[in-house]
Design a protein around this motif. Sequence first.
Motif, PDB file in Angstrom:
ATOM      1  N   ARG A 197       0.837  -1.204   0.000  1.00  0.00           N
ATOM      2  CA  ARG A 197       0.000   0.000   0.000  1.00  0.00           C
ATOM      3  C   ARG A 197       0.873   1.256   0.000  1.00  0.00           C
ATOM      4  NH1 ARG A 197      -3.501  -3.122   3.278  1.00  0.00           N
ATOM      5  NH2 ARG A 197      -2.693  -2.279   5.253  1.00  0.00           N
ATOM      6  N   ARG A 198       1.987   1.204   0.687  1.00  0.00           N
ATOM      7  CA  ARG A 198       2.906   2.341   0.672  1.00  0.00           C
ATOM      8  C   ARG A 198       3.426   2.619  -0.735  1.00  0.00           C
ATOM      9  NH1 ARG A 198       6.976   2.003   5.948  1.00  0.00           N
ATOM     10  NH2 ARG A 198       5.369   2.373   7.531  1.00  0.00           N
ATOM     11  N   LEU A 199       3.676   1.559  -1.467  1.00  0.00           N
ATOM     12  CA  LEU A 199       4.206   1.713  -2.820  1.00  0.00           C
ATOM     13  C   LEU A 199       3.125   2.132  -3.808  1.00  0.00           C
ATOM     14  CD1 LEU A 199       6.530  -1.415  -2.879  1.00  0.00           C
ATOM     15  CD2 LEU A 199       7.273   0.965  -3.039  1.00  0.00           C
ATOM     16  N   GLU A 200       1.913   1.670  -3.589  1.00  0.00           N
ATOM     17  CA  GLU A 200       0.827   1.894  -4.554  1.00  0.00           C
ATOM     18  C   GLU A 200       0.088   3.214  -4.347  1.00  0.00           C
ATOM     19  OE1 GLU A 200      -0.025  -2.917  -5.024  1.00  0.00           O
ATOM     20  OE2 GLU A 200      -1.402  -1.646  -3.876  1.00  0.00           O
ATOM     21  N   LYS A 201       0.137   3.768  -3.123  1.00  0.00           N
ATOM     22  CA  LYS A 201      -0.570   5.020  -2.844  1.00  0.00           C
ATOM     23  C   LYS A 201       0.424   6.181  -2.853  1.00  0.00           C
ATOM     24  CE  LYS A 201      -3.896   5.467  -0.004  1.00  0.00           C
ATOM     25  NZ  LYS A 201      -4.771   5.528   1.200  1.00  0.00           N
ATOM     26  N   PRO A 202       0.266   7.130  -3.788  1.00  0.00           N
ATOM     27  CA  PRO A 202       1.203   8.256  -3.851  1.00  0.00           C
ATOM     28  C   PRO A 202       1.337   9.001  -2.528  1.00  0.00           C
ATOM     29  CG  PRO A 202      -0.183   8.213  -5.804  1.00  0.00           C
ATOM     30  CD  PRO A 202      -0.728   7.163  -4.876  1.00  0.00           C
ATOM     31  N   SER A 203       0.255   9.099  -1.765  1.00  0.00           N
ATOM     32  CA  SER A 203       0.305   9.831  -0.503  1.00  0.00           C
ATOM     33  C   SER A 203       1.100   9.095   0.571  1.00  0.00           C
ATOM     34  CB  SER A 203      -1.117  10.088   0.013  1.00  0.00           C
ATOM     35  OG  SER A 203      -1.784   8.862   0.291  1.00  0.00           O
ATOM     36  N   LYS A 204       1.400   7.802   0.319  1.00  0.00           N
ATOM     37  CA  LYS A 204       2.149   7.008   1.293  1.00  0.00           C
ATOM     38  C   LYS A 204       3.564   6.694   0.829  1.00  0.00           C
ATOM     39  CE  LYS A 204      -1.370   6.314   4.139  1.00  0.00           C
ATOM     40  NZ  LYS A 204      -1.379   6.806   5.532  1.00  0.00           N
ATOM     41  N   ASN A 205       3.897   7.077  -0.416  1.00  0.00           N
ATOM     42  CA  ASN A 205       5.206   6.716  -0.976  1.00  0.00           C
ATOM     43  C   ASN A 205       6.371   7.191  -0.120  1.00  0.00           C
ATOM     44  OD1 ASN A 205       4.428   7.051  -4.553  1.00  0.00           O
ATOM     45  ND2 ASN A 205       3.967   5.451  -3.080  1.00  0.00           N
ATOM     46  N   TRP A 206       6.200   8.364   0.494  1.00  0.00           N
ATOM     47  CA  TRP A 206       7.301   8.955   1.242  1.00  0.00           C
ATOM     48  C   TRP A 206       7.734   8.084   2.426  1.00  0.00           C
ATOM     49  CZ3 TRP A 206       6.744  10.180   6.414  1.00  0.00           C
ATOM     50  CH2 TRP A 206       5.436  10.189   6.913  1.00  0.00           C
ATOM     51  N   LYS A 207       6.826   7.205   2.885  1.00  0.00           N
ATOM     52  CA  LYS A 207       7.146   6.341   4.019  1.00  0.00           C
ATOM     53  C   LYS A 207       8.021   5.154   3.623  1.00  0.00           C
ATOM     54  CE  LYS A 207       3.301   7.031   7.223  1.00  0.00           C
ATOM     55  NZ  LYS A 207       2.285   6.329   8.041  1.00  0.00           N
ATOM     56  N   PHE A 208       8.085   4.873   2.333  1.00  0.00           N
ATOM     57  CA  PHE A 208       8.797   3.670   1.895  1.00  0.00           C
ATOM     58  C   PHE A 208      10.284   3.936   1.710  1.00  0.00           C
ATOM     59  CE2 PHE A 208      10.593   0.902  -1.377  1.00  0.00           C
ATOM     60  CZ  PHE A 208      10.313  -0.340  -0.821  1.00  0.00           C
ATOM     61  N   SER A 209      11.073   2.948   2.110  1.00  0.00           N
ATOM     62  CA  SER A 209      12.516   2.965   1.869  1.00  0.00           C
ATOM     63  C   SER A 209      12.925   1.582   1.397  1.00  0.00           C
ATOM     64  CB  SER A 209      13.262   3.322   3.158  1.00  0.00           C
ATOM     65  OG  SER A 209      14.638   3.009   3.029  1.00  0.00           O
ATOM     66  N   PRO A 210      13.831   1.486   0.427  1.00  0.00           N
ATOM     67  CA  PRO A 210      14.307   0.163   0.006  1.00  0.00           C
ATOM     68  C   PRO A 210      14.861  -0.645   1.173  1.00  0.00           C
ATOM     69  CG  PRO A 210      15.027   1.830  -1.546  1.00  0.00           C
ATOM     70  CD  PRO A 210      14.409   2.562  -0.389  1.00  0.00           C
ATOM     71  N   GLY A 211      15.318   0.065   2.207  1.00  0.00           N
ATOM     72  CA  GLY A 211      15.813  -0.625   3.392  1.00  0.00           C
ATOM     73  C   GLY A 211      14.736  -1.439   4.088  1.00  0.00           C
ATOM     74  N   ASP A 212      13.457  -1.053   3.880  1.00  0.00           N
ATOM     75  CA  ASP A 212      12.363  -1.819   4.474  1.00  0.00           C
ATOM     76  C   ASP A 212      12.371  -3.259   3.972  1.00  0.00           C
ATOM     77  OD1 ASP A 212      11.567   0.516   5.714  1.00  0.00           O
ATOM     78  OD2 ASP A 212      10.022   0.981   4.236  1.00  0.00           O
ATOM     79  N   LEU A 213      12.707  -3.435   2.693  1.00  0.00           N
ATOM     80  CA  LEU A 213      12.718  -4.778   2.114  1.00  0.00           C
ATOM     81  C   LEU A 213      13.916  -5.585   2.619  1.00  0.00           C
ATOM     82  CD1 LEU A 213      11.618  -4.017  -1.567  1.00  0.00           C
ATOM     83  CD2 LEU A 213      10.219  -4.549   0.437  1.00  0.00           C
ATOM     84  N   LYS A 214      15.039  -4.895   2.824  1.00  0.00           N
ATOM     85  CA  LYS A 214      16.211  -5.584   3.369  1.00  0.00           C
ATOM     86  C   LYS A 214      15.929  -6.076   4.782  1.00  0.00           C
ATOM     87  CE  LYS A 214      19.621  -2.995   0.652  1.00  0.00           C
ATOM     88  NZ  LYS A 214      20.771  -2.050   0.729  1.00  0.00           N
ATOM     89  N   GLU A 215      15.277  -5.220   5.586  1.00  0.00           N
ATOM     90  CA  GLU A 215      14.957  -5.612   6.958  1.00  0.00           C
ATOM     91  C   GLU A 215      13.906  -6.725   6.983  1.00  0.00           C
ATOM     92  OE1 GLU A 215      16.491  -3.950  10.102  1.00  0.00           O
ATOM     93  OE2 GLU A 215      17.718  -4.223   8.311  1.00  0.00           O
ATOM     94  N   ARG A 216      13.006  -6.712   6.007  1.00  0.00           N
ATOM     95  CA  ARG A 216      11.969  -7.744   5.951  1.00  0.00           C
ATOM     96  C   ARG A 216      12.581  -9.135   5.756  1.00  0.00           C
ATOM     97  NH1 ARG A 216       6.638  -9.040   5.115  1.00  0.00           N
ATOM     98  NH2 ARG A 216       6.204 -10.527   3.453  1.00  0.00           N
ATOM     99  N   LYS A 217      13.684  -9.179   5.041  1.00  0.00           N
ATOM    100  CA  LYS A 217      14.360 -10.465   4.836  1.00  0.00           C
ATOM    101  C   LYS A 217      14.912 -11.027   6.152  1.00  0.00           C
ATOM    102  CE  LYS A 217      15.679  -9.995  -0.044  1.00  0.00           C
ATOM    103  NZ  LYS A 217      14.861  -8.809  -0.377  1.00  0.00           N
ATOM    104  N   LEU A 218      15.031 -10.166   7.149  1.00  0.00           N
ATOM    105  CA  LEU A 218      15.544 -10.588   8.460  1.00  0.00           C
ATOM    106  C   LEU A 218      14.408 -10.788   9.466  1.00  0.00           C
ATOM    107  CD1 LEU A 218      18.519  -8.044   8.588  1.00  0.00           C
ATOM    108  CD2 LEU A 218      18.669 -10.497   8.076  1.00  0.00           C
TER     109      LEU A 218
END
Length: 292
Positions: A197-218
């Motif tokens: 939802r963060r990636l798909e909603k322009p109003s939420k994009n600012w909350k996303f960081s590629p680091g979120d995906l790296k941390e998700r792997k952990l």
Amino acid sequence: MKDINVNDFKVTENIQLSKVPTTFDLQADKKIIENELEDVREKLGDFQNTIYAHGKYAILICIQGMDTAGKDSMIREVFKDFNTRGIVVHSFKVPTEQELNHDYLWRHYIALPARGKFGVFNRTHYENVLVTRVHPGYILGENLPDVNSIEDINDEFWNKRFNQINEFENHIAQNGTIIFKFFLHLSKDEQKNRLLRRLEKPSKNWKFSPGDLKERKLWDDYQTCYEDAINRTSKTHAPWFAIPADDKPTARYIVAKILYDTLIQYKDIVEPELNDKIKANLDDYIKELESE
């Protein structure tokens, strides 16, 4: 709507997070839950005024959870009816250079609420046994005398750090701070949905960081560290509450209800009475004002 019991969420014995539910059925639709939350938070707001006037207790509320667990919106919705003079929120980020020049608890200690006030820690001193445990290299940035390499960050090191945290919380509890620690227990599937939802909603994009995906792997590493931290540090004077967080309105209501139901048990928290001299002259003060 289903009533809740504080003890159903309080961690009083060792838990396995994989067996702790991330959902809770309040047997009500979203609108009813939101209405009930509004009612409880109004009562909390009124009680906050009493605590402020009483001036003998501080309330520390610690909120932890994986990325997207709903920490920010939890704070916004639960404390919406508080007088801003009586509550301070601290969001702890990566330690600054100044903070790293002190011990790891320093920045948390100076942010503690004064007596009569609520303090909310959005991420807390537990980051120092969570993120740093998953990424032990971060400890090297603390420039500690006995830590010169990753090999020095061993079980003995973590045992000492947990003991220090327990002693810190015991100290502030003995000096009038009422401590609540909430772990927003989110499922991995729901985190995926919220990241999408963060990636798909322009109003939420600012909350996303590629680091979120790296941390998700952990994810599994973090769950192990959370479980260990909760089990080592849930004490009578500083309990952890495991809050099912897959549904945000439900999680907010549970947190608000736990706060209110616990705080009203403190029968000594009452508004101070006027001293006898002022009380005896109230009518005179009224007449003086009315005669202006």
